[in-house]
Design a protein around this motif. Sequence first.
Motif, PDB file in Angstrom:
ATOM      1  N   HIS A  96     -13.693   0.091  -2.614  1.00  0.00           N
ATOM      2  CA  HIS A  96     -14.520  -0.489  -1.875  1.00  0.00           C
ATOM      3  C   HIS A  96     -15.307  -1.768  -3.037  1.00  0.00           C
ATOM      4  CE1 HIS A  96     -18.499  -0.698   0.420  1.00  0.00           C
ATOM      5  NE2 HIS A  96     -18.957  -0.125  -0.951  1.00  0.00           N
ATOM      6  N   LEU A  97     -15.843  -2.964  -2.551  1.00  0.00           N
ATOM      7  CA  LEU A  97     -16.633  -3.762  -3.327  1.00  0.00           C
ATOM      8  C   LEU A  97     -17.861  -3.912  -2.877  1.00  0.00           C
ATOM      9  CD1 LEU A  97     -14.061  -6.736  -3.781  1.00  0.00           C
ATOM     10  CD2 LEU A  97     -13.946  -4.742  -5.049  1.00  0.00           C
ATOM     11  N   HIS A  98     -18.731  -3.758  -3.801  1.00  0.00           N
ATOM     12  CA  HIS A  98     -20.353  -3.893  -3.196  1.00  0.00           C
ATOM     13  C   HIS A  98     -20.928  -4.918  -3.675  1.00  0.00           C
ATOM     14  CE1 HIS A  98     -23.955  -2.398  -1.429  1.00  0.00           C
ATOM     15  NE2 HIS A  98     -24.500  -2.294  -2.663  1.00  0.00           N
ATOM     16  N   GLU A  99     -21.060  -5.725  -2.953  1.00  0.00           N
ATOM     17  CA  GLU A  99     -22.127  -7.079  -3.376  1.00  0.00           C
ATOM     18  C   GLU A  99     -21.743  -7.661  -4.650  1.00  0.00           C
ATOM     19  OE1 GLU A  99     -26.309  -6.410  -2.605  1.00  0.00           O
ATOM     20  OE2 GLU A  99     -25.729  -6.431  -0.446  1.00  0.00           O
ATOM     21  N   ILE A 100     -20.440  -8.059  -4.604  1.00  0.00           N
ATOM     22  CA  ILE A 100     -20.007  -8.754  -5.912  1.00  0.00           C
ATOM     23  C   ILE A 100     -20.585 -10.260  -6.029  1.00  0.00           C
ATOM     24  CG2 ILE A 100     -17.721  -9.529  -7.204  1.00  0.00           C
ATOM     25  CD1 ILE A 100     -17.956  -6.632  -7.495  1.00  0.00           C
ATOM     26  N   LEU A 146     -16.185  -5.378   0.698  1.00  0.00           N
ATOM     27  CA  LEU A 146     -15.237  -5.201   1.262  1.00  0.00           C
ATOM     28  C   LEU A 146     -14.856  -3.590   1.125  1.00  0.00           C
ATOM     29  CD1 LEU A 146     -12.469  -4.841  -0.007  1.00  0.00           C
ATOM     30  CD2 LEU A 146     -12.487  -7.444   0.071  1.00  0.00           C
ATOM     31  N   SER A 147     -14.231  -3.147   2.112  1.00  0.00           N
ATOM     32  CA  SER A 147     -13.746  -1.502   2.058  1.00  0.00           C
ATOM     33  C   SER A 147     -12.116  -1.800   2.466  1.00  0.00           C
ATOM     34  CB  SER A 147     -14.501  -0.750   2.939  1.00  0.00           C
ATOM     35  OG  SER A 147     -15.570  -0.635   2.355  1.00  0.00           O
ATOM     36  N   LEU A 148     -11.411  -1.114   1.933  1.00  0.00           N
ATOM     37  CA  LEU A 148     -10.114  -0.871   2.196  1.00  0.00           C
ATOM     38  C   LEU A 148      -9.348   0.558   2.117  1.00  0.00           C
ATOM     39  CD1 LEU A 148      -7.509  -2.669   3.051  1.00  0.00           C
ATOM     40  CD2 LEU A 148      -7.063  -3.149   0.617  1.00  0.00           C
ATOM     41  N   GLU A 149      -8.813   1.066   3.186  1.00  0.00           N
ATOM     42  CA  GLU A 149      -8.236   2.323   3.026  1.00  0.00           C
ATOM     43  C   GLU A 149      -6.865   2.518   2.241  1.00  0.00           C
ATOM     44  OE1 GLU A 149      -7.700   1.195   7.305  1.00  0.00           O
ATOM     45  OE2 GLU A 149      -8.927   0.638   5.794  1.00  0.00           O
ATOM     46  N   ARG A 150      -6.429   3.571   1.819  1.00  0.00           N
ATOM     47  CA  ARG A 150      -5.242   3.727   1.131  1.00  0.00           C
ATOM     48  C   ARG A 150      -3.959   3.325   1.903  1.00  0.00           C
ATOM     49  NH1 ARG A 150      -4.024   7.273  -3.099  1.00  0.00           N
ATOM     50  NH2 ARG A 150      -6.043   8.644  -2.960  1.00  0.00           N
ATOM     51  N   GLU A 151      -3.104   2.646   0.989  1.00  0.00           N
ATOM     52  CA  GLU A 151      -1.863   2.069   1.583  1.00  0.00           C
ATOM     53  C   GLU A 151      -1.955   1.036   2.855  1.00  0.00           C
ATOM     54  OE1 GLU A 151       0.799   5.441   2.634  1.00  0.00           O
ATOM     55  OE2 GLU A 151       0.004   6.533   1.027  1.00  0.00           O
ATOM     56  N   VAL A 153     -15.396  -0.115  -6.702  1.00  0.00           N
ATOM     57  CA  VAL A 153     -15.358   1.493  -6.883  1.00  0.00           C
ATOM     58  C   VAL A 153     -13.805   1.610  -6.280  1.00  0.00           C
ATOM     59  CG1 VAL A 153     -15.982   3.526  -5.782  1.00  0.00           C
ATOM     60  CG2 VAL A 153     -17.555   1.826  -6.480  1.00  0.00           C
ATOM     61  N   LEU A 154     -12.986   2.385  -7.169  1.00  0.00           N
ATOM     62  CA  LEU A 154     -11.460   2.505  -6.605  1.00  0.00           C
ATOM     63  C   LEU A 154     -11.406   4.006  -6.560  1.00  0.00           C
ATOM     64  CD1 LEU A 154      -8.764   1.363  -5.936  1.00  0.00           C
ATOM     65  CD2 LEU A 154      -8.421   1.250  -8.439  1.00  0.00           C
ATOM     66  N   GLU A 155     -10.888   4.753  -5.679  1.00  0.00           N
ATOM     67  CA  GLU A 155     -10.563   6.178  -5.516  1.00  0.00           C
ATOM     68  C   GLU A 155     -11.911   6.830  -6.000  1.00  0.00           C
ATOM     69  OE1 GLU A 155      -6.859   6.016  -7.824  1.00  0.00           O
ATOM     70  OE2 GLU A 155      -6.197   7.180  -6.165  1.00  0.00           O
ATOM     71  N   GLY A 156     -12.992   6.387  -5.675  1.00  0.00           N
ATOM     72  CA  GLY A 156     -14.567   6.930  -5.887  1.00  0.00           C
ATOM     73  C   GLY A 156     -14.819   6.742  -7.525  1.00  0.00           C
ATOM     74  N   ALA A 181       6.168  -2.545   0.401  1.00  0.00           N
ATOM     75  CA  ALA A 181       4.857  -1.980   0.434  1.00  0.00           C
ATOM     76  C   ALA A 181       4.698  -0.726   1.405  1.00  0.00           C
ATOM     77  CB  ALA A 181       3.777  -3.081   1.358  1.00  0.00           C
ATOM     78  N   ALA A 182       5.701  -0.714   2.488  1.00  0.00           N
ATOM     79  CA  ALA A 182       5.911   0.545   3.298  1.00  0.00           C
ATOM     80  C   ALA A 182       6.642   1.508   2.393  1.00  0.00           C
ATOM     81  CB  ALA A 182       6.711   0.188   4.559  1.00  0.00           C
ATOM     82  N   GLU A 183       7.661   1.084   1.904  1.00  0.00           N
ATOM     83  CA  GLU A 183       8.484   2.130   1.110  1.00  0.00           C
ATOM     84  C   GLU A 183       7.805   2.777  -0.162  1.00  0.00           C
ATOM     85  OE1 GLU A 183      11.718   2.919   1.275  1.00  0.00           O
ATOM     86  OE2 GLU A 183      12.019   4.086  -0.716  1.00  0.00           O
ATOM     87  N   HIS A 184       7.073   1.957  -0.832  1.00  0.00           N
ATOM     88  CA  HIS A 184       6.139   2.487  -2.024  1.00  0.00           C
ATOM     89  C   HIS A 184       4.891   2.665  -1.787  1.00  0.00           C
ATOM     90  CE1 HIS A 184       9.592   1.830  -4.859  1.00  0.00           C
ATOM     91  NE2 HIS A 184       9.991   0.717  -3.929  1.00  0.00           N
ATOM     92  N   ARG A 185       4.533   2.623  -0.669  1.00  0.00           N
ATOM     93  CA  ARG A 185       3.185   3.053   0.088  1.00  0.00           C
ATOM     94  C   ARG A 185       2.112   2.349  -1.077  1.00  0.00           C
ATOM     95  NH1 ARG A 185       3.228   9.059   1.497  1.00  0.00           N
ATOM     96  NH2 ARG A 185       3.444   9.499  -0.527  1.00  0.00           N
ATOM     97  N   ILE A 186       2.151   1.009  -0.990  1.00  0.00           N
ATOM     98  CA  ILE A 186       1.165   0.130  -1.817  1.00  0.00           C
ATOM     99  C   ILE A 186      -0.063  -0.318  -1.152  1.00  0.00           C
ATOM    100  CG2 ILE A 186       1.007  -1.735  -3.360  1.00  0.00           C
ATOM    101  CD1 ILE A 186       4.149  -1.740  -3.467  1.00  0.00           C
ATOM    102  N   THR A 187      -1.275  -0.150  -1.553  1.00  0.00           N
ATOM    103  CA  THR A 187      -2.381  -0.692  -1.177  1.00  0.00           C
ATOM    104  C   THR A 187      -2.470  -2.056  -1.733  1.00  0.00           C
ATOM    105  OG1 THR A 187      -3.413   1.555  -1.476  1.00  0.00           O
ATOM    106  CG2 THR A 187      -4.959  -0.301  -1.141  1.00  0.00           C
TER     107      THR A 187
END
Lengths: 248, 284
Positions: free
Chosen positions: A4-8, A28-33, A65-68, A184-190
């Motif tokens: 989560h990026l907040h007002e950079i 911006l906000s992005l979910e895992r993987e 914020v990354l993983e909280g 990305a799919a194989e290694h489940r990358i964000t």
Amino acid sequence: MFLHLHEISKSYPSQTSEAQHVLRSCSLSLEREATMSILGRSGCGKTTLLKIIAGLEQEDAGEIVLEGRRLNETPAEARHCVYLYQEPLLFPHLSVWENIAFGLRVRRLDSAELRERVSAMLHEIDLTAHAAKLPHELSGGQRQRVAFARAVVVRPTVLLLDEPFAALDSETRAAMQMLYKSLAAEHRITTLFVTHDLKEAMIMGDRVASMQSGVLRQYSSREEMLTAPELGLQREIDFWETFTLSKL
Amino acid sequence: MTTKKSIISLANNGGIALYCLLVVFPMLAAFVYAFLYSFGVVGVFSEGVTVRHWAALFSSSELARSIGLSIVLAFFTTLLSVFIGLLTGLALHEHLRKGVFSTIAHIPLAIPPVVAAFAIIQLCSGSGFAARLLLACGVIGSLAEFPSLVHDTLGIGIVCAFTLTAAPFFALLFAALYESENVRHLEELAATLGASRLQRRWRVSIPLLVRRAGANITLLFVAVLGGYEIPLLLGLQSPQMLSVLAHRKYAMFDLAEKPQAFVLAVVYTALVMVLLVFFMKKKR
């Protein structure tokens, strides 16, 4: 939310008295993987945003914020956010094998596990036969594959790709897009993927955002993208429909 | 088009021929002359083919001590110059491109070796500036207590004088390579891959810069190995570095020892050739 990026915000001093604002309250906000494509023209601030997330540039304001966990004060080496440059920047004094092993060596990984992971990665990118070669002995596409492998093998929390296919010809570019998607799919990358190419943004991203003059806009649905004039997606569709009809 | 190609080809071949005529041929002729002189084939007291001069030089410890001293001092000078050059080049690479630092760094490049040697004499001899300063500060009781770097047994003065002229060159070279080799971006990339500041320097910047400067480092080693003025002014009478010993043998009153100077010249050339072949092989 995973990232989560907040007002950079970020500005640089300029020759004139007024500072040059590169990023203006970007969120911006992005979910895992997931992979988010950020579409924008050259000089709109995309690279600065990625470098701020990687810890290579310091933001003026805002929160990452990354993983909280707040990342702002964490140095680049401790963020686990790997940044890939436009050109496949390999360490020129190291072989393909050592380039891929670099991130594992600095983490002082057990040598057996290191060998196993590097070998597997070389196999995955189909460059096992080139392991002993130096970067200048590889083609542009091969160098880009090594750059990907070197980034993926360390299992980054977030992968930051700064127009990685910009310098490649269209055929190699398409092959690299497919390779990236499978990795990305194989290694489940964000991933945050920056590009100025609309088609590439659509192919690569599960989510799409656009950036104009330092302002970031994240789209929540395909419908929203279709109606966003700054993306020009509807214009593109209209063009191809007209083009196809006129050719038939 | 064909005429243009022919002119270019002619110019290239002419250039090569001129280089061979003015550089390669005289060097080769000098080496052959030295080689023949060392075996008594030519020279004032030529006596036909003999290995007497080689045997005379190799049977005394003088040659071995001279070669040993030259290699050791060349090694430490190279090591120290590269070390200081790396430290300065990496720390000040942005300032060394232009401005005051750049000017300061360029000044020592214009200093001839003999001036560097005199600087060491003025600064670090038993009655030099450093000794007088330490005496005035009460650190030493008398000038005799100061460890003079002139004619010192370890050759520290020689290493310092050579380093004085070479280190600024390497600082400028490494600063220029830092820019041209994109080292900043490679360091940033290494950081995002998890490398600490020390690891970035040790695993990326230093090996990359040293590798790129390999030819210059080898040339410095060769230059110090054959250096003359600095060891002549700052070195001991025995052992002497190769060039000083060769000149002493050459200019001696006893002309019978002159061929030994040519033996030394051949040995020095052979040493340099071995070094260059080793470097070229490694580079390949």
